[in-house]
Design an enzyme around this catalytic site. Structure first.
Site, mmCIF file in Angstrom:
data_model
loop_
_atom_site.group_PDB
_atom_site.id
_atom_site.type_symbol
_atom_site.label_atom_id
_atom_site.label_comp_id
_atom_site.label_asym_id
_atom_site.label_seq_id
_atom_site.Cartn_x
_atom_site.Cartn_y
_atom_site.Cartn_z
ATOM 1 N N GLU A 330 0.848 -1.191 0.000
ATOM 2 C CA GLU A 330 0.000 0.000 0.000
ATOM 3 C C GLU A 330 0.885 1.242 0.000
ATOM 4 O O GLU A 330 1.777 1.373 0.853
ATOM 5 C CB GLU A 330 -0.905 0.037 1.239
ATOM 6 C CG GLU A 330 -2.009 -0.989 1.242
ATOM 7 C CD GLU A 330 -2.988 -0.783 2.394
ATOM 8 O OE1 GLU A 330 -4.151 -1.171 2.240
ATOM 9 O OE2 GLU A 330 -2.596 -0.238 3.440
ATOM 10 N N CYS A 331 0.647 2.142 -0.927
ATOM 11 C CA CYS A 331 1.335 3.434 -1.010
ATOM 12 C C CYS A 331 2.848 3.245 -0.958
ATOM 13 O O CYS A 331 3.451 2.804 -1.928
ATOM 14 C CB CYS A 331 0.814 4.376 0.078
ATOM 15 S SG CYS A 331 1.174 6.117 -0.250
#
Length: 439
Positions: A330-331
């Site tokens: 994530e990210c």
């Protein structure tokens, strides 16, 4: 059958960001804890930095409550984490009424919406710099804007002098607003920040001393007894469902580069019996070979890009895992799975290369807001066609993304978002941080 427990609570909010509510929150958490109360902290809205500060202040894990991203059942389940506490204290995000405006819903996802749902009276931290009686007009507007929102009163912040305090209190008295405290202006009440907000709690040079100082400052300048007496709440649900784990044994990256994971996610995984196997990419640790899934959360890989590029054991471990088992990022975790990351100086750092993603911080551009994603391919825990809600906040720019898109992504108003995430083989990644399944 036992009766539902009612735990009183408060929402610490403000007219806008930057008014000092975080330092008030931390000082209040510590002061109440020092008084012998078991304090349950919460954060309203999608923030993954403040909860770690809350825990440092009172010793109890803090959870996000987000009425845009979470359905009623999940909100109830997270609120139930307060079981056994004496008082709940929640920190708002942005201004009290700031939220999503879509399909007739004004302020959806706001701190006010959370406070009203939980029955928590609002303590409004008002920066009175440059005004006196006029601050009462601001407070009065906030107290009456949502008539059914319980309102406890205000804490005046950044008060310049005894005369300034006297004039400001006179205005509040004329408006019928209770003043719960008055904090003199101090230059050392600002926590260190970087581009995503506060630095992480683990990076603060002397966090415990800073929080203790905030608590002492609050004791000297606010009416703690009145604040405790103002707390109210609704009965907590007895049962509920937190998110299910995407695998049984989850290798979770956890260090200064990868720490942005929502507490309710990990709590749900553990409650369902999943085993969390933490490891540190910055220490060049490979994920546990017995893990069913490797999960790389967001964080600050751009601050440690050189170290990550040199972490040969970590990268080799990812490649071995990806050959037969899933990895999700994530990210920041997504960027670390990509081909390369270009830092703010323009230096290119080789990342894991499990995805073709190339990102750059050389020209900063903010990407911020709620996200709704409809998966076009499966990711750990969710099949193609599932809909997810989450939040995106980063300053990186995609230079290349050659892999297949993972999802169709829109913002809270339904506009398409170009950061679709991507997948290749057993590896998936998104720029948004998942909060919950769609409502």
């Amino acid at each position: 059958m036992s009766m539902p427990q009612t735990i009183p609570g408060l929402m610490i909010s403000a007219p806008a960001s930057g008014t000092g509510k975080t330092t008030v929150m931390l000082g209040l958490l510590r002061a109440l804890s020092e008084d012998g109360l078991d304090v349950q902290p919460f954060k309203s809205g999608p923030d993954y930095i403040d909860p770690a500060f809350h825990r440092a202040a009172c010793g109890r894990a803090s959870f996000n409550l987000d009425s845009w991203a979470m359905g009623p059942a999940l909100l109830d389940s997270i609120a139930a984490q307060a079981e056994g506490a004496d008082i709940c204290v929640a920190e708002g995000s942005m201004g009290l009424y700031d939220g999503v405006a879509f399909a007739g819903a004004l302020g959806h996802g706001s701190s006010a919406e959370t406070a009203r749902r939980m029955g928590w009276p609002v303590v409004l931290v008002v920066d009175v710099s440059g005004q006196a009686q006029s601050a009462a007009a601001t407070a009065l507007g906030f107290a009456r804007y949502m008539p059914d929102l319980p309102f406890a009163g205000v804490i005046l912040n950044r008060v310049a002098s005894p005369r300034h305090e006297r004039l400001t209190r006179l205005g509040m008295e004329a408006a019928g607003i209770t003043v719960l405290g008055s904090l003199p202006r101090r230059g050392d009440l600002k926590l260190p920040e970087r581009h995503l907000g506060l630095v992480q709690a683990v990076e603060h040079p002397d966090l415990d001393k800073a929080i203790a100082d905030y608590a002492t400052f609050l004791r000297e300048n606010v009416d703690l007894a009145a604040i405790k007496a103002a707390a109210r709440g609704v009965a907590l649900p007895q049962h509920g469902a937190l998110p299910n784990p995407p695998a049984q044994r989850i290798a979770l990256a956890q260090d200064a580069a990868f720490s942005f994971v929502y507490p309710h996610q990990v709590a749900g995984w553990r409650r369902a019996g999943a085993e969390i196997l933490p490891f540190s990419p910055l220490a060049d640790e490979a994920p546990d070979a017995s893990a069913d899934l490797v999960w790389l959360p967001g964080g600050y890989p751009e601050l440690h890009a050189g170290k990550l590029a040199a972490a040969a054991n970590f990268r080799a471990g990812l490649r071995r895992h990806a050959a037969s088992k899933p990895i999700h990022g994530e990210c920041g975790g997504y960027m670390a799975l990509g081909e390369a990351l270009i830092d703010k100086e323009g230096v290119r750092h080789q990342m894991a290369g499990l995805l073709g993603l190339v990102t750059s911080y050389e020209k900063r551009k903010m990407h911020l807001g709620y996200r709704r994603a409809e998966l076009v391919a499966a990711m750990p825990g969710y099949g193609a066609g599932a809909a997810l809600r989450g939040h995106e906040f980063h300053y990186s720019t995609i230079l290349d993304q050659p892999d297949a898109p993972l999802a169709r992504v829109t913002d809270a108003e339904g506009a398409a978002v170009v950061e679709t995430g991507s997948w290749r083989g057993n590896v998936t990644g998104t720029f948004f941080h998942m909060i919950a399944e769609d409502l």
